[in-house]
Design a protein around this motif. Structure first.
Motif, PDB file in Angstrom:
ATOM      1  N   GLN A  22      -5.151   0.786  13.669  1.00  0.00           N
ATOM      2  CA  GLN A  22      -5.004  -0.643  13.904  1.00  0.00           C
ATOM      3  C   GLN A  22      -4.034  -1.224  12.890  1.00  0.00           C
ATOM      4  O   GLN A  22      -4.045  -0.855  11.716  1.00  0.00           O
ATOM      5  CB  GLN A  22      -6.353  -1.351  13.812  1.00  0.00           C
ATOM      6  N   ASN A  23      -3.192  -2.162  13.353  1.00  0.00           N
ATOM      7  CA  ASN A  23      -2.195  -2.805  12.503  1.00  0.00           C
ATOM      8  C   ASN A  23      -2.669  -4.226  12.223  1.00  0.00           C
ATOM      9  O   ASN A  23      -2.732  -5.049  13.140  1.00  0.00           O
ATOM     10  CB  ASN A  23      -0.830  -2.804  13.194  1.00  0.00           C
ATOM     11  N   ARG A  24      -3.011  -4.527  10.976  1.00  0.00           N
ATOM     12  CA  ARG A  24      -3.595  -5.818  10.640  1.00  0.00           C
ATOM     13  C   ARG A  24      -2.905  -6.411   9.411  1.00  0.00           C
ATOM     14  O   ARG A  24      -2.539  -5.695   8.480  1.00  0.00           O
ATOM     15  CB  ARG A  24      -5.097  -5.687  10.342  1.00  0.00           C
ATOM     16  N   LEU A  64       1.856  -8.596   4.153  1.00  0.00           N
ATOM     17  CA  LEU A  64       1.543  -7.190   3.928  1.00  0.00           C
ATOM     18  C   LEU A  64       0.605  -6.754   5.044  1.00  0.00           C
ATOM     19  O   LEU A  64      -0.445  -7.356   5.244  1.00  0.00           O
ATOM     20  CB  LEU A  64       0.874  -6.990   2.568  1.00  0.00           C
ATOM     21  N   MET A  65       1.012  -5.695   5.764  1.00  0.00           N
ATOM     22  CA  MET A  65       0.215  -5.217   6.891  1.00  0.00           C
ATOM     23  C   MET A  65      -0.274  -3.800   6.603  1.00  0.00           C
ATOM     24  O   MET A  65       0.411  -2.991   5.966  1.00  0.00           O
ATOM     25  CB  MET A  65       1.023  -5.253   8.190  1.00  0.00           C
ATOM     26  N   THR A  74      -0.460   3.237   6.554  1.00  0.00           N
ATOM     27  CA  THR A  74       0.860   2.769   6.142  1.00  0.00           C
ATOM     28  C   THR A  74       0.785   1.286   5.800  1.00  0.00           C
ATOM     29  O   THR A  74       0.310   0.484   6.612  1.00  0.00           O
ATOM     30  CB  THR A  74       1.905   2.972   7.257  1.00  0.00           C
ATOM     31  N   TYR A  75       1.259   0.943   4.614  1.00  0.00           N
ATOM     32  CA  TYR A  75       1.361  -0.457   4.205  1.00  0.00           C
ATOM     33  C   TYR A  75       2.827  -0.875   4.300  1.00  0.00           C
ATOM     34  O   TYR A  75       3.699  -0.226   3.717  1.00  0.00           O
ATOM     35  CB  TYR A  75       0.850  -0.655   2.774  1.00  0.00           C
ATOM     36  N   CYS A 120       2.003   3.005  13.860  1.00  0.00           N
ATOM     37  CA  CYS A 120       2.094   1.639  14.381  1.00  0.00           C
ATOM     38  C   CYS A 120       3.558   1.204  14.424  1.00  0.00           C
ATOM     39  O   CYS A 120       4.365   1.637  13.589  1.00  0.00           O
ATOM     40  CB  CYS A 120       1.302   0.655  13.523  1.00  0.00           C
ATOM     41  N   PRO A 121       3.926   0.335  15.353  1.00  0.00           N
ATOM     42  CA  PRO A 121       5.292  -0.201  15.359  1.00  0.00           C
ATOM     43  C   PRO A 121       5.535  -1.059  14.119  1.00  0.00           C
ATOM     44  O   PRO A 121       4.725  -1.913  13.780  1.00  0.00           O
ATOM     45  CB  PRO A 121       5.346  -1.028  16.646  1.00  0.00           C
TER      46      PRO A 121
END
Length: 203
Positions: free
Chosen positions: A149-151, A130-131, A114-115, A95-96
């Motif tokens: 997914q980036n959430r 925090l994503m 990835t966090y 993710c970007p």
């Protein structure tokens, strides 16, 4: 004789009683009592307002701590599925990052996770966030093998609001810290930490 007896009995009853004047409250006394009642009511109202504010603060802290525990539970479950772990900014993310700093990278059978910690993707969030970039969850609560997914998982973090550190061999210490405005002014911090079992990180 009967008439005279009745008259004397009436005189004895009327003469034995005494009339006492009824004392009324003066205007000054009424105003004094009214003022004391208003003062007592004001004190009670202030106490109720203070108790209500304290209750609101406690409810808010309980809600934020619950969100922190749920977020750490999410990270813990990802660590339990890990086949490899990296701390810090090593490796790449699907993710970007948009300037956010990678804190924890997890390799799982479903895909990499990835966090990252940094600025929010939109102004609806409170401060730093925090994503989680990784596989989405299905209806059964398990991660799927689809696209990453980036959430945002939690917001209002301090500068180093999420940390993953090696506690011992096979153990990680996860900690989270938020900074929130206090209803009476200023800021207060809420911190939660847990120790979880996971494979040792890659060198």
């Amino acid at each position: 004789m009967a008439v005279a007896f009745r008259a004397s009995s009436v005189e004895s009853r009327s003469g034995g009683g005494s009339c006492r004047p009824v004392r009324a409250f003066t205007l000054v006394e009424l105003l004094l009592v009214l003022g004391m009642g208003l003062a007592l009511s004001a004190v009670l109202v202030q106490l109720l307002v203070a108790e209500s504010r304290l209750g609101a603060v406690m409810v808010r802290q309980w809600r934020e701590r619950t969100l922190q525990r749920r977020t750490l539970d999410l990270v813990r479950d990802d660590l339990r599925r890990a086949v490899a772990i990296r701390l810090g900014s090593a490796g790449s993310s699907p993710c970007p990052l948009s300037g956010r700093e990678p804190v924890l990278q997890i390799s799982t059978a479903e895909g990499p996770i990835t966090y990252t910690v940094g600025l929010p993707p939109s102004p609806i969030w409170r401060g730093r966030v925090l994503m989680r970039c990784g596989p989405a969850f299905g209806l059964d609560g398990e991660p799927s093998r689809g696209a990453s997914q980036n959430r945002v998982v939690i917001d209002a973090l301090v500068l180093a609001g999420f940390r993953a550190e090696v506690q011992a061999i096979g153990q990680f210490r996860l900690s989270m810290e938020q900074e929130l405005p206090h209803p009476q002014g200023g800021l207060h911090r809420i911190t939660t930490a847990v120790v979880v079992a996971a494979p040792p990180p890659d060198p």
